[in-house]
Design a protein around this motif. Structure first.
Motif, PDB file in Angstrom:
ATOM      1  N   ASP A   2      72.661  57.457  35.845  1.00  0.00           N
ATOM      2  CA  ASP A   2      72.034  58.631  35.252  1.00  0.00           C
ATOM      3  C   ASP A   2      71.118  58.234  34.088  1.00  0.00           C
ATOM      4  O   ASP A   2      70.073  58.844  33.880  1.00  0.00           O
ATOM      5  N   ILE A   3      71.538  57.236  33.359  1.00  0.00           N
ATOM      6  CA  ILE A   3      70.724  56.783  32.233  1.00  0.00           C
ATOM      7  C   ILE A   3      69.435  56.156  32.753  1.00  0.00           C
ATOM      8  O   ILE A   3      68.359  56.360  32.181  1.00  0.00           O
ATOM      9  N   THR A   4      69.497  55.423  33.826  1.00  0.00           N
ATOM     10  CA  THR A   4      68.321  54.792  34.411  1.00  0.00           C
ATOM     11  C   THR A   4      67.329  55.854  34.872  1.00  0.00           C
ATOM     12  O   THR A   4      66.120  55.732  34.634  1.00  0.00           O
ATOM     13  N   ILE A   5      67.812  56.897  35.511  1.00  0.00           N
ATOM     14  CA  ILE A   5      66.940  57.982  35.970  1.00  0.00           C
ATOM     15  C   ILE A   5      66.299  58.671  34.763  1.00  0.00           C
ATOM     16  O   ILE A   5      65.105  58.988  34.763  1.00  0.00           O
ATOM     17  N   GLY A   6      67.056  58.871  33.713  1.00  0.00           N
ATOM     18  CA  GLY A   6      66.540  59.496  32.498  1.00  0.00           C
ATOM     19  C   GLY A   6      65.450  58.640  31.858  1.00  0.00           C
ATOM     20  O   GLY A   6      64.429  59.157  31.389  1.00  0.00           O
ATOM     21  N   ILE A   7      65.702  57.338  31.810  1.00  0.00           N
ATOM     22  CA  ILE A   7      64.719  56.434  31.219  1.00  0.00           C
ATOM     23  C   ILE A   7      63.448  56.411  32.072  1.00  0.00           C
ATOM     24  O   ILE A   7      62.321  56.460  31.535  1.00  0.00           O
TER      25      ILE A   7
END
Length: 92
Positions: A2-7
């Motif tokens: 989820d953090i990767t998608i947000g970044i």
């Protein structure tokens, strides 16, 4: 994950914002250049109009000078005619 998608979304947003900024800046530059060209064109037309007015003014000044000379000659001729008329009256 989820953090990767947000970044990725954040970076994508920055890229889109940057590209939009560059596009608008170029558009503003083109608009400014167009407006500047229009202003220069109008100034050139005004300058040509002023030059035309100067030429007309010089022609008018010459005509006025010429008319002044003619009026002086007419006054002299009238003065001489009056003297002749006075002489004729005295003789009669």
């Amino acid at each position: 994950m989820d953090i990767t998608i947000g970044i990725i979304c954040t970076v994508g947003g920055f890229i889109v914002a940057y590209l939009t900024f560059i596009r608008n800046r170029d558009k503003d530059t083109r608009t400014d250049a167009t407006e500047s060209a229009v202003v220069r064109t109008k100034l050139d037309a005004i300058g040509q109009g002023v030059d035309s007015i100067r030429i007309d003014l010089k022609a008018n000044e010459k005509q006025i000078t010429h008319l002044g000379e003619r009026v002086t000659r007419v006054e002299e001729s009238t003065k001489q005619a009056h003297k002749r008329i006075d002489n004729i009256r005295e003789e009669v």
